[in-house]
Design an enzyme around this catalytic site. Structure first.
Site, PDB file in Angstrom:
ATOM      1  N   HIS A 138      -2.083 -28.118  38.010  1.00 28.04           N
ATOM      2  CA  HIS A 138      -1.020 -27.877  37.029  1.00 28.04           C
ATOM      3  C   HIS A 138      -1.066 -26.432  36.520  1.00 28.04           C
ATOM      4  O   HIS A 138      -0.043 -25.880  36.102  1.00 28.04           O
ATOM      5  CB  HIS A 138      -1.171 -28.854  35.863  1.00 28.04           C
ATOM      6  N   ASP A 141      12.780 -37.543  52.540  1.00 26.32           N
ATOM      7  CA  ASP A 141      12.852 -38.280  53.798  1.00 26.32           C
ATOM      8  C   ASP A 141      12.144 -37.471  54.892  1.00 26.32           C
ATOM      9  O   ASP A 141      12.612 -36.408  55.287  1.00 26.32           O
ATOM     10  CB  ASP A 141      14.318 -38.527  54.168  1.00 26.32           C
TER      11      ASP A 141
END
Length: 442
Positions: A157, A385
């Site tokens: 992060h 995808d």
């Protein structure tokens, strides 16, 4: 109950390097002062893909995943480097992202349909032990007996925020499906030029993890469907006779869900302490496209602020849903307005540090209950995808600190709230009448 903890076996572990060496002039990536404000933590998420075709195709999919990850790391080259904290930079040395493969006993449907404890998902993400040589990005590809996959990404992060992590994941998926990076939008690495690293800047301090003898933290999922959210929005606008509320714009899904959870937390703390207590909600907001600075939307790194909404704890009439919705909307509007004023990066960083400093002082005084909220709604997880269809589900894992995460349901209309609270507080929270009325607990 789905048991995963002892049924996930790591079968391979390797470093995936960029497909082409990072050019010499890009070997040093300077982090920004906003990166310095981010928590020193690694944040994971998991996307789940149904089996698609022959189980024997799993090996072929794995080869495609590795190859495309190597290719996408040529564009996102800092994630293949190593962080040098003293110099506030990433050495883009192409050492690579860590890539693990795991075999999971059982079928993916057990996870997607069965009752499960969120902590059982923790074995599907890499166990990161931060050090000077730790990779900045980890991938774990979990292969179920049925041919289904759960692909976890876990990134530092202090280098990137949730938007960048999601963009990276989707870019990897696109590269895998298209067999190349030609269609992928290249990230911009300019944030440090707007926000150079600063001396003596303090990162955001997350809530303390409980000690070994402390009341343990429990994570539970609460599902708000479309009908529940519509009902909450109607309640938030007030009664039909309230002309002021009728003229107001309808609050967002995230605002009404946050407000209801906040209302329940206020009630929980009243029950625990015997009186109302002040509380602050800290909500992370993406700043891309929301400042006066000409910062590209595809900026790599951390670029967010924390808006703080407060409940004074001294007036029960302000404890109703419309009041909390108003407090949240005002805090977000005021926070974003403050971020539109600065004409340079230094002024904007001062706004962000002031907001974090205020919460830090409240936490030190110990008289205010502070809750961290992070909304990942509208992040395009369900578009990722790799060539075998879109995800069936997206999740995080159990987090050992008090925090609330919110995520879209697959249909885009509902919200999954992942609530992590101390065990005693969780018992009160899950039985709060409005939580029971508006959610299904999973």
């Amino acid at each position: 109950m789905v048991e995963l903890r002892t049924k996930v076996k790591i079968v391979s572990r390797k470093l995936i390097k960029p497909a082409a060496p990072t050019p010499p002039h890009l070997k040093s990536y300077k982090t920004s002062s906003i990166d310095q404000l981010a928590p020193p933590a690694y944040v994971p998420f998991i996307l789940y893909y149904d089996a698609n075709g022959d189980k024997n195709e799993v090996d072929e999919r794995s080869k495609h995943l590795e190859k495309s990850l190597s290719e996408i790391l040529t564009l996102y080259y800092p994630l293949a480097g190593r962080y040098i904290k003293d110099k506030q930079l990433v050495d883009c040395n192409d050492e690579g992202a860590e890539y693990l493969e795991a075999q999971v006993s059982g079928k993916l449907a057990q996870v997607l349909q069965g009752e499960l404890k969120p902590e059982l998902l923790n074995s599907l993400v890499p166990n990161v032990m931060p050090s000077e040589t730790t990779p900045l990005a980890f991938v774990q590809v979990n292969m179920f007996e049925c041919g289904g996959l759960a692909i976890a990404l876990e990134c530092a992060h202090f280098i990137i925020d949730g938007i960048t992590a999601t963009t990276f994941f989707n870019a990897w998926a696109k590269a895998c499906k298209a067999e190349g990076v030609n269609e992928v939008i290249h990230p911009s690495f300019d944030l440090a030029s707007f926000f150079p690293p600063r001396e003596n800047i303090m990162p955001m301090v997350p809530p303390k993890k409980p000690g070994p003898r402390a009341n343990p933290i429990i994570t539970k999922r609460f599902l708000f469907n479309k009908a529940a959210i519509s009902s909450l929005k109607a309640t938030a606008k007030g009664g039909a006779g309230d002309s002021e509320s009728l003229s107001k714009r309808q609050p967002s899904r995230v605002i009404v869900v946050t407000a209801l959870i906040w209302k329940a937390l206020i009630a929980v703390n009243k029950a625990r302490h015997g009186h109302l207590r002040a509380s602050t909600i800290c909500h992370s907001l993406n700043l891309r496209g929301k400042t006066a600075l000409s910062i590209p939307d595809n900026s790599f790194g951390n670029f967010y602020m924390v808006a703080n909404a407060r409940f004074g704890g001294d007036n029960e009439s302000k404890f109703e849903l419309p009041d909390l919705v108003n407090a949240l909307e005002d805090s977000i509007k005021n926070g974003l307005d403050d971020c539109m004023k600065p004409q340079n990066g230094d002024e904007l960083v001062s706004v962000l540090t002031k907001s974090l400093s205020e919460v830090g002082k409240e936490r030190e005084r110990g008289e205010t209950d502070i809750y961290m909220f992070s909304s990942w709604c509208r992040f395009p997880f369900y578009e990722a995808d790799f060539g075998w269809g879109k995800p069936a589900w997206m999740s995080i894992v159990a987090i050992p600190m008090e925090i609330i995460g919110m995520f879209d349901t697959k249909d885009g209309d509902g919200i999954e709230a992942w609530v992590s609270l101390h065990e005693q507080a969780m018992l009160l929270f899950q039985n709060y009448p409005e939580i029971k009325a508006f959610t299904s607990q999973i």
